[in-house]
Design an enzyme around this catalytic site. Structure first.
Site, PDB file in Angstrom:
ATOM      1  NE  ARG A 156     -41.888 -10.895   4.473  1.00 15.25           N
ATOM      2  CZ  ARG A 156     -42.280 -11.888   3.698  1.00 15.25           C
ATOM      3  NH1 ARG A 156     -41.969 -11.864   2.400  1.00 15.25           N
ATOM      4  NH2 ARG A 156     -42.974 -12.895   4.185  1.00 15.25           N
ATOM      5  CG  HIS A 170     -45.405  -9.336  -2.794  1.00 14.21           C
ATOM      6  ND1 HIS A 170     -45.288  -8.673  -1.599  1.00 14.21           N
ATOM      7  CD2 HIS A 170     -44.981 -10.603  -2.555  1.00 14.21           C
ATOM      8  CE1 HIS A 170     -44.823  -9.499  -0.676  1.00 14.21           C
ATOM      9  NE2 HIS A 170     -44.640 -10.685  -1.229  1.00 14.21           N
ATOM     10  CD  GLU A 219     -45.513  -5.365  -1.190  1.00 14.51           C
ATOM     11  OE1 GLU A 219     -46.394  -6.240  -1.025  1.00 14.51           O
ATOM     12  OE2 GLU A 219     -44.318  -5.642  -1.323  1.00 14.51           O
TER      13      GLU A 219
END
Length: 338
Positions: A249, A296, A277
């Site tokens: 994270r 990601h 993001e």
């Protein structure tokens, strides 16, 4: 002779938009679900609360994943739901902790995602240590054997690697590291010295791990206690030439402090997660030569997606048969999970 009464099949509501449902459920997995339950799905791509309320009517099992919104309000009006099976890993944003304490059972597919993330972690570390991207770019630009002198590599087995967090992914990374014979340190206050020894690692405080390791890979959950665990002070204590990996994270690391440290050119980083993001085009991270970026993507392979689907269908079958679940989350465990 009397016939045995038939057992009514439960109703399963799949709280996923069609694209996400197809991603995790193969045709075989969907057929298995249909064999043990009545399955409700939707064609809508946007899951409004009104759509969800209609979808879950009469259901006792909900299946969730990417694209499912938080369910606290829906649970208030759904006393019949007994099980939530989550096709992804993190459940905290979907299900409030009090629901588990109230008797709702929850299981998740984090165990099926961990291998995908761990492989990507190792692949990116190896590529960075051996400068594979620089060799490829240089060779295609007409350069040659001088690249070997310009980019001397490091041998993973000669280094000390620090793992922060011994959850599903952290443990999977540790298993892969064994093949390279690297020295592995672990920072995780939730596991015992005995558990660390069973993993084949040395448990140390985070401050010591930062100072001793050539590679630091973050796999801790995002909690109040872990948010910003690496700030300016911690980053400044990383070894010269250290490699920082974050595929957990983004807020575990103060992003502004990390950018400042990277600009000094003293360390390198591998990042798969970001404060915002998708990563904005204007992000300074895009301009730094000593950071390796990915969108990601660590947990995303078609194979792992289908494993996630199979795992949750397995759990539904166990639940219907009255058998113990293999990946059930307790209320106590949820407090320490991503």
């Amino acid at each position: 002779m009397h016939a045995m009464p038939s057992v009514e099949r439960p109703t399963v509501a799949i709280l996923l938009p069609p694209e996400s449902r197809r991603l995790v459920l193969s045709e075989a997995a969907e057929q298995r679900l249909n064999n043990v339950a009545r399955v409700h799905t939707i064609a809508e791509t946007s899951l409004s609360m009104s759509v969800l309320r209609e979808l879950v009517g009469g259901s006792s099992i909900w299946l969730t994943g990417w694209g499912t919104p938080p369910l606290a309000d829906l649970l208030t009006d759904a006393p019949n739901v007994k099980l939530v099976g989550h096709f992804a890993g993190s459940i905290r944003r979907l299900i409030p902790e009090y629901a588990l304490s109230g008797g709702l059972r929850v299981t998740h597919a984090a165990g099926a995602i961990s291998d995908s993330v761990a492989e990507f972690v190792l692949a990116q570390i190896l590529m960075a240590l051996r400068h594979g991207d620089a060799f490829n770019t240089g060779m295609k630009a007409g350069q040659g054997w001088e690249l070997r002198d310009r980019y001397p590599g490091r041998l993973l087995g000669a280094l000390t690697v620090g793992i922060v967090g011994a959850g599903y992914v952290g443990r999977a990374v540790i298993r892969l590291l064994r093949a390279f014979h690297a020295t592995v340190l672990l920072a995780d206050p939730t596991i015992s010295e005995e558990a660390a020894r069973e993993l084949g690692v040395e448990r140390v405080p985070l401050s010591e791990l930062i100072e001793r390791c050539d590679v630091v890979s973050l796999h801790a959950p995002l909690l109040d206690a872990t948010k910003g665990m690496l700030g300016t002070a911690e980053l400044s204590r990383l070894r010269d030439g250290a490699l920082l990996v974050n595929m957990a994270r983004s807020p575990l690391v103060n992003e502004q402090a990390l950018v400042a440290e990277l600009k000094r050119g003293r360390i390198r980083a591998i990042l798969d997660v970001f404060d915002e993001e998708p990563l904005p085009a204007s992000s300074p991270l895009r301009q730094l030569p000593n950071v390796y970026l990915s969108p990601h993507a660590a947990g995303h392979t078609q194979d792992s997606h289908w494993r996630q689907g199979d795992l949750i269908v397995d759990e539904v079958e166990r639940f219907v048969r009255g058998e113990p679940l293999q990946f059930e989350i307790s209320a106590a465990a949820m407090r320490h999970m991503a």
